[in-house]
Design a protein around this motif. Structure first.
Motif, PDB file in Angstrom:
ATOM      1  N   MET A 243      35.974  31.916  15.291  1.00 15.44           N
ATOM      2  CA  MET A 243      35.085  31.375  16.454  1.00 15.44           C
ATOM      3  C   MET A 243      35.724  32.047  17.686  1.00 15.44           C
ATOM      4  O   MET A 243      37.144  32.349  17.942  1.00 15.44           O
ATOM      5  CB  MET A 243      35.535  29.918  16.528  1.00 15.44           C
ATOM      6  CG  MET A 243      34.367  29.111  17.262  1.00 15.44           C
ATOM      7  SD  MET A 243      34.493  27.519  17.134  1.00 15.44           S
ATOM      8  CE  MET A 243      34.940  26.939  18.658  1.00 15.44           C
ATOM      9  N   THR A 244      35.099  32.552  18.815  1.00 11.50           N
ATOM     10  CA  THR A 244      35.221  33.058  20.032  1.00 11.50           C
ATOM     11  C   THR A 244      35.770  31.847  20.879  1.00 11.50           C
ATOM     12  O   THR A 244      35.159  30.861  20.777  1.00 11.50           O
ATOM     13  CB  THR A 244      34.009  33.723  20.677  1.00 11.50           C
ATOM     14  OG1 THR A 244      33.400  34.466  19.512  1.00 11.50           O
ATOM     15  CG2 THR A 244      34.641  34.719  21.651  1.00 11.50           C
ATOM     16  N   ALA A 245      36.742  32.137  21.826  1.00 13.36           N
ATOM     17  CA  ALA A 245      37.407  31.244  22.990  1.00 13.36           C
ATOM     18  C   ALA A 245      37.245  31.803  24.211  1.00 13.36           C
ATOM     19  O   ALA A 245      37.173  33.047  24.284  1.00 13.36           O
ATOM     20  CB  ALA A 245      38.811  30.663  22.469  1.00 13.36           C
ATOM     21  N   LEU A 246      37.226  30.993  25.234  1.00 13.79           N
ATOM     22  CA  LEU A 246      37.074  31.529  26.667  1.00 13.79           C
ATOM     23  C   LEU A 246      38.610  31.998  26.679  1.00 13.79           C
ATOM     24  O   LEU A 246      39.538  31.268  26.313  1.00 13.79           O
ATOM     25  CB  LEU A 246      37.032  30.396  27.441  1.00 13.79           C
ATOM     26  CG  LEU A 246      35.589  30.253  27.955  1.00 13.79           C
ATOM     27  CD1 LEU A 246      35.286  28.769  28.889  1.00 13.79           C
ATOM     28  CD2 LEU A 246      34.704  31.225  28.772  1.00 13.79           C
ATOM     29  N   SER A 247      38.754  33.098  27.607  1.00 12.47           N
ATOM     30  CA  SER A 247      40.054  33.617  27.889  1.00 12.47           C
ATOM     31  C   SER A 247      40.932  32.544  28.651  1.00 12.47           C
ATOM     32  O   SER A 247      40.265  32.179  29.392  1.00 12.47           O
ATOM     33  CB  SER A 247      39.887  34.921  28.440  1.00 12.47           C
ATOM     34  OG  SER A 247      40.979  35.445  29.090  1.00 12.47           O
ATOM     35  N   PRO A 248      42.197  32.721  28.273  1.00  7.92           N
ATOM     36  CA  PRO A 248      43.023  31.694  29.024  1.00  7.92           C
ATOM     37  C   PRO A 248      43.372  32.393  30.601  1.00  7.92           C
ATOM     38  O   PRO A 248      44.006  31.566  31.293  1.00  7.92           O
ATOM     39  CB  PRO A 248      44.465  31.658  28.607  1.00  7.92           C
ATOM     40  CG  PRO A 248      44.313  32.960  27.434  1.00  7.92           C
ATOM     41  CD  PRO A 248      42.998  33.159  27.106  1.00  7.92           C
ATOM     42  N   VAL A 249      42.728  33.571  30.623  1.00  5.31           N
ATOM     43  CA  VAL A 249      42.879  33.805  32.311  1.00  5.31           C
ATOM     44  C   VAL A 249      42.272  32.942  33.231  1.00  5.31           C
ATOM     45  O   VAL A 249      42.383  33.035  34.491  1.00  5.31           O
ATOM     46  CB  VAL A 249      42.451  35.454  32.455  1.00  5.31           C
ATOM     47  CG1 VAL A 249      43.172  36.367  31.672  1.00  5.31           C
ATOM     48  CG2 VAL A 249      41.105  35.505  32.128  1.00  5.31           C
ATOM     49  N   LEU A 250      41.364  32.167  32.626  1.00  4.66           N
ATOM     50  CA  LEU A 250      40.522  31.290  33.393  1.00  4.66           C
ATOM     51  C   LEU A 250      41.515  30.059  33.562  1.00  4.66           C
ATOM     52  O   LEU A 250      41.513  29.444  32.375  1.00  4.66           O
ATOM     53  CB  LEU A 250      39.006  31.179  33.183  1.00  4.66           C
ATOM     54  CG  LEU A 250      38.090  31.881  33.229  1.00  4.66           C
ATOM     55  CD1 LEU A 250      36.794  31.414  32.422  1.00  4.66           C
ATOM     56  CD2 LEU A 250      37.679  32.388  34.633  1.00  4.66           C
ATOM     57  N   LYS A 251      41.713  29.652  34.682  1.00  6.27           N
ATOM     58  CA  LYS A 251      42.624  28.469  34.810  1.00  6.27           C
ATOM     59  C   LYS A 251      41.657  27.128  35.409  1.00  6.27           C
ATOM     60  O   LYS A 251      41.019  27.530  36.453  1.00  6.27           O
ATOM     61  CB  LYS A 251      43.473  28.622  35.713  1.00  6.27           C
ATOM     62  CG  LYS A 251      44.819  27.555  35.581  1.00  6.27           C
ATOM     63  CD  LYS A 251      45.989  28.224  36.505  1.00  6.27           C
ATOM     64  CE  LYS A 251      46.747  26.899  36.829  1.00  6.27           C
ATOM     65  NZ  LYS A 251      47.167  26.794  38.006  1.00  6.27           N
ATOM     66  N   GLN A 252      41.446  26.072  34.636  1.00  2.48           N
ATOM     67  CA  GLN A 252      40.355  25.013  34.770  1.00  2.48           C
ATOM     68  C   GLN A 252      40.954  24.138  35.903  1.00  2.48           C
ATOM     69  O   GLN A 252      42.363  23.496  35.522  1.00  2.48           O
ATOM     70  CB  GLN A 252      40.064  24.461  33.675  1.00  2.48           C
ATOM     71  CG  GLN A 252      38.992  24.818  32.822  1.00  2.48           C
ATOM     72  CD  GLN A 252      38.106  25.747  33.251  1.00  2.48           C
ATOM     73  OE1 GLN A 252      37.840  26.718  32.738  1.00  2.48           O
ATOM     74  NE2 GLN A 252      37.100  25.185  34.073  1.00  2.48           N
ATOM     75  N   ALA A 253      40.503  23.649  36.793  1.00  6.67           N
ATOM     76  CA  ALA A 253      40.809  22.692  37.822  1.00  6.67           C
ATOM     77  C   ALA A 253      40.559  21.168  37.160  1.00  6.67           C
ATOM     78  O   ALA A 253      41.305  20.361  37.777  1.00  6.67           O
ATOM     79  CB  ALA A 253      40.349  22.686  38.944  1.00  6.67           C
ATOM     80  N   THR A 254      39.556  21.192  36.563  1.00  7.99           N
ATOM     81  CA  THR A 254      39.354  19.919  35.668  1.00  7.99           C
ATOM     82  C   THR A 254      38.913  19.932  34.406  1.00  7.99           C
ATOM     83  O   THR A 254      38.656  21.013  33.913  1.00  7.99           O
ATOM     84  CB  THR A 254      37.866  19.234  36.319  1.00  7.99           C
ATOM     85  OG1 THR A 254      36.919  19.884  35.958  1.00  7.99           O
ATOM     86  CG2 THR A 254      38.059  19.279  38.261  1.00  7.99           C
ATOM     87  N   PRO A 255      38.984  19.075  33.464  1.00  2.41           N
ATOM     88  CA  PRO A 255      38.757  19.023  31.969  1.00  2.41           C
ATOM     89  C   PRO A 255      37.040  18.776  31.870  1.00  2.41           C
ATOM     90  O   PRO A 255      36.622  18.590  30.783  1.00  2.41           O
ATOM     91  CB  PRO A 255      39.502  17.949  31.433  1.00  2.41           C
ATOM     92  CG  PRO A 255      39.805  16.898  32.460  1.00  2.41           C
ATOM     93  CD  PRO A 255      39.426  17.380  34.001  1.00  2.41           C
ATOM     94  N   ILE A 256      36.441  18.740  33.052  1.00  2.14           N
ATOM     95  CA  ILE A 256      34.909  18.425  32.735  1.00  2.14           C
ATOM     96  C   ILE A 256      33.954  19.522  32.467  1.00  2.14           C
ATOM     97  O   ILE A 256      34.013  20.643  32.805  1.00  2.14           O
ATOM     98  CB  ILE A 256      34.470  18.030  34.211  1.00  2.14           C
ATOM     99  CG1 ILE A 256      35.346  16.866  34.660  1.00  2.14           C
ATOM    100  CG2 ILE A 256      32.909  17.507  34.103  1.00  2.14           C
ATOM    101  CD1 ILE A 256      35.036  16.258  35.992  1.00  2.14           C
ATOM    102  N   THR A 257      33.244  19.139  31.217  1.00  2.00           N
ATOM    103  CA  THR A 257      31.896  19.895  30.891  1.00  2.00           C
ATOM    104  C   THR A 257      30.874  19.389  31.695  1.00  2.00           C
ATOM    105  O   THR A 257      30.397  18.177  31.229  1.00  2.00           O
ATOM    106  CB  THR A 257      31.792  19.857  29.578  1.00  2.00           C
ATOM    107  OG1 THR A 257      32.914  20.362  29.008  1.00  2.00           O
ATOM    108  CG2 THR A 257      30.688  20.893  29.097  1.00  2.00           C
ATOM    109  N   VAL A 258      30.064  19.933  32.563  1.00  2.05           N
ATOM    110  CA  VAL A 258      28.979  19.449  33.437  1.00  2.05           C
ATOM    111  C   VAL A 258      27.573  19.839  32.464  1.00  2.05           C
ATOM    112  O   VAL A 258      27.282  20.794  31.883  1.00  2.05           O
ATOM    113  CB  VAL A 258      28.734  20.327  34.654  1.00  2.05           C
ATOM    114  CG1 VAL A 258      27.432  19.940  35.408  1.00  2.05           C
ATOM    115  CG2 VAL A 258      30.006  19.917  35.319  1.00  2.05           C
ATOM    116  N   ASP A 259      26.935  18.597  32.378  1.00  4.58           N
ATOM    117  CA  ASP A 259      25.424  18.669  32.046  1.00  4.58           C
ATOM    118  C   ASP A 259      24.573  19.444  32.924  1.00  4.58           C
ATOM    119  O   ASP A 259      23.568  20.031  32.944  1.00  4.58           O
ATOM    120  CB  ASP A 259      25.007  17.474  31.492  1.00  4.58           C
ATOM    121  CG  ASP A 259      23.687  17.484  30.672  1.00  4.58           C
ATOM    122  OD1 ASP A 259      23.470  18.043  29.810  1.00  4.58           O
ATOM    123  OD2 ASP A 259      22.748  16.740  31.470  1.00  4.58           O
TER     124      ASP A 259
END
Ligand SMILES: Cc1ncc(COP(=O)(O)O)c(C=O)c1O
Length: 413
Positions: free
Chosen positions: A1-17
């Motif tokens: 399975m492919t994953a988003l690279s950890p070079v992206l640092k997320q400010a929140t854990p939210i997935t937006v609809d």
């Protein structure tokens, strides 16, 4: 399975609809008051009906008309429409996709037009993440570490960051202008200096407004030596600060401005504006790109400008900005050393009891706010400034809603 690279640092854990106005709705159904606005992008609110309608209509007739191959109507219409809102004398525009690209475009124009190699940037400035823009960025080593060598020809002068120096604004401004003269005498001769690049309000660098005397000082030196004054309006433009462009608070004339973010309500569109005379000194064909001036993005930008004007969003940003700044000031606790801002760019700087940057408490405040349904971001060299950047359509009630959550956050820290 492919994953988003950890070079992206997320400010929140939210997935937006989906998003609507000042709110984002997560996939779990939870509603969040969005005081990040996609980092100052969705100024007309999420999915403003007029922007949606314009983009939908454009998608049905032309999505991509590559602008070095053909012209298209939205590109020409936007170019003309911008003439009504751009500062006097800046009557020529070039379009690109991201803020960093606009900075690169301004850099190339400045070097080609003056034939000079160097640029001077101001300490704490953020201009983007491409190698040239990252070299010009001094708001944190995190934007340039690990991929040196950076670009040559960039020199850094102080910005009047009074709070950091522990001085009055007058003292900080004297210092900044004196050091700029010293730099022009010791490091970058005026005859080799193409441009000053400066933000009207340091954004990523900590939400620190500049001041009239400082910008007038830059203008004087630019005029005296044939140096171009480039205002980076990528975050401060299109009403964000309570004037159409941030530099207009200071009455200082730019030679070039860079624009992006609030220009197209979330579609990737950026650009530079300068006088025709200056733009004519750029080397034809030296700039361009596959996607610049995308038809759907241009249609969205046209609708964005209509919304900003017809809904009085510049005035709303000024009024709601005052309400927000006063509210954050009134609630400041001992954990907050400084509250500042201009229009709807408001920052609260967290400091320890001894006045040191307090990164941990700022991070905790940002996380707690998210838990309580208010999306915020941090900024500043030490990430110890919590910044509030609501959409320009924000209402007085929504500001009070955010302030209520902010109070609860500060109580709980
Ligand atoms: C003032 C300023 N300049 C340049 C940029 C870079 O824009 P982008 O991230 O679209 O490349 C930003 C982005 O935050 C910015 O705030």
């Amino acid at each position: 399975m492919t994953a988003l690279s950890p070079v992206l640092k997320q400010a929140t854990p939210i997935t937006v609809d989906h998003g609507e106005g000042c709110y984002l709705y997560a996939t779990d159904g939870r509603r969040y008051l969005d005081f990040t606005a996609g980092i100052g992008v969705t100024s007309t609110g999420h999915c403003h009906p007029r922007v949606v309608e314009a983009a939908r209509a454009q998608v049905g007739s032309l999505i991509h008309g590559q602008y070095t191959t053909v012209m298209h109507r939205p590109l020409l219409a936007l170019t003309e429409r911008l003439g009504e809102v751009l500062p006097d004398g800046l009557d020529s525009v070039f379009f690109s996709n991201s803020g960093s690209e606009a900075i690169e475009a301004a850099l190339r124009l400045a070097r080609q037009a003056t034939g000079r190699p160097n640029v001077i940037v101001f300490h704490g400035g953020f201009h983007g993440r491409t190698v040239a823009a990252a070299t010009m960025t001094t708001s944190g080593t995190r934007f340039s570490a690990g991929f040196s060598p950076l670009m040559a020809g960039v020199h850094v002068a102080p910005f009047p960051t009074a709070y950091r120096y522990g001085w009055s604004e007058e003292q900080a401004t004297d210092f900044a202008l004196r050091e700029l003269d010293y730099l022009l005498t010791t490091l970058s001769a005026p005859a080799e200096t193409a441009a000053f690049f400066v933000e009207p309000v340091l954004g990523e660098g900590g939400y620190i407004p500049g001041n009239t005397r400082f910008f007038e000082g830059l203008r004087e030196r630019a005029d005296a030596h044939g140096i171009l004054l480039v205002f980076d309006e990528i975050q401060t433009g299109f009403g964000r600060t309570g004037k159409f462009f941030g530099h207009q608070h200071f009455g200082v004339r730019p030679d070039v401005i860079t624009i992006a973010k609030g220009l197209a309500s979330g579609f990737p569109l950026s650009g530079i504006a300068a006088s025709r005379e200056l733009m004519a000194k750029a080397w034809p064909g030296s700039q361009g790109g596959t996607y610049g001036g995308n038809a759907v993005a241009c249609a969205a930008a046209l609708a964005t400008i209509e919304v900003i004007e017809s809904e009085g969003l510049v005035d709303n940003a000024a009024a709601r900005g005052r309400q927000l700044l006063e509210g954050v000031r009134a609630r400041a606790t001992k954990a907050i050393g400084d509250v500042r801002g201009l229009g709807l760019m408001v920052g609260a700087e967290f400091t320890t009891a001894t006045g040191e940057p307090d990164t941990e408490t700022a991070a905790a405040a940002q996380r707690l706010a998210v838990d309580k349904g208010l999306l915020l971001l941090t900024c500043g060299a030490y990430s110890n400034v919590v910044r509030m950047i609501p959409p320009l359509v924000v209402t007085g009630d929504q500001i009070e809603e955010a302030l209520g959550i902010w109070s609860a956050v500060l109580d709980e820290l």
